[in-house]
Design an enzyme around this catalytic site. Structure first.
Site, PDB file in Angstrom:
ATOM      1  N   LYS A 277       1.449  -1.137   1.518  1.00  0.00           N
ATOM      2  CA  LYS A 277       0.619  -0.778   0.368  1.00  0.00           C
ATOM      3  C   LYS A 277      -0.486   0.189   0.769  1.00  0.00           C
ATOM      4  O   LYS A 277      -0.744   1.181   0.079  1.00  0.00           O
ATOM      5  CB  LYS A 277       0.019  -2.041  -0.248  1.00  0.00           C
ATOM      6  N   GLU A 278      -1.157  -0.106   1.888  1.00  0.00           N
ATOM      7  CA  GLU A 278      -2.239   0.762   2.350  1.00  0.00           C
ATOM      8  C   GLU A 278      -1.718   2.143   2.723  1.00  0.00           C
ATOM      9  O   GLU A 278      -2.353   3.162   2.418  1.00  0.00           O
ATOM     10  CB  GLU A 278      -2.927   0.108   3.555  1.00  0.00           C
ATOM     11  N   LEU A 279      -0.558   2.196   3.340  1.00  0.00           N
ATOM     12  CA  LEU A 279       0.032   3.479   3.714  1.00  0.00           C
ATOM     13  C   LEU A 279       0.421   4.275   2.477  1.00  0.00           C
ATOM     14  O   LEU A 279       0.233   5.498   2.423  1.00  0.00           O
ATOM     15  CB  LEU A 279       1.253   3.242   4.609  1.00  0.00           C
TER      16      LEU A 279
END
Length: 221
Positions: free
Chosen positions: A162-164
């Site tokens: 998700k962060e990527l």
């Protein structure tokens, strides 16, 4: 070197400059809107604050030694950090999975020790009762770079994915480099990262050399 204003944000820079390579440029007639902060014994200015309308900047004689160059970077970062409007341009967010925490903790410690002003790590930023999603979102927004620690476990971790994804969307929308891949363990890289040059931390004996490359990316000499 003659007079140096001890209260200026670049006082340490001029001190290092005077002890190492000296100076290479001076202004004989700075003009209106220029407030000198350092001068030669003859009174020629070596740098100062420039104000044009609502815009303020700095004009300085360039560094003539490696030590002066490093000090100029540190003084500039400290000056910008004092301005809340520039806070989002500082620091690096470390996206990782818990299995890789020992490496990430050491990396954070080393980055801070070398002058990186902010290294966002969940355990150092999130307190009991905080919203995980809100704090992570805030951390990513306040960080100039999003570093993704890549390992066999992290590439399939939901939070890392998700962060990527958020970081790559920001990179695409802004056109600036945002995502910094850090290879901690040999693994199959996500397709959209294969075209990026990554920092290879998979070989412990090369840690210091790779750390140096990462610091250069962060503009820390």
């Amino acid at each position: 070197m003659g007079h140096v204003d001890p209260d200026s944000p670049f006082a340490r820079y001029f001190d290092v400059l005077s002890q190492t390579g000296g100076w290479t440029l001076c202004l004989s007639d700075p003009g209106e809107g220029f407030a000198s902060i350092a001068a030669t014994p003859e009174g020629y200015s070596l740098g100062g604050q420039v104000t044009i309308g609502a815009t303020t900047g700095w004009l300085l004689t360039p560094p003539t030694s490696h030590e002066a160059q490093n000090q100029l970077v540190r003084d500039s970062l400290a000056l910008e950090k004092a301005d809340p409007a520039h806070e989002k341009y500082h620091g690096i967010f470390l996206s990782h999975t818990g299995v890789d925490k020992p490496f990430v903790r050491q990396l954070r410690k080393d980055l801070l020790a070398h002058g990186v002003p902010r290294v966002w790590l969940d355990e150092a930023e999130i307190e009991i009762g905080d919203s995980l999603i809100a704090k992570i979102d805030e951390g990513m927004k306040l960080s100039r770079y999003i570093a993704v620690v890549l390992s066999k476990k992290s590439i399939d971790a939901p939070w890392v994915k998700k962060e990527l994804d958020l970081a790559m969307n920001r990179e695409i929308s802004t056109g600036e480099v945002v995502v910094l891949p850090l290879l901690y363990e040999e693994c199959e890289l996500p397709g959209f990262l294969k075209g990026k040059l990554y920092a290879d931390f998979s070989k412990p004996e090369e840690y210091e050399a790779v750390l140096g490359k990462l610091l250069r990316r962060l503009r820390i000499a």
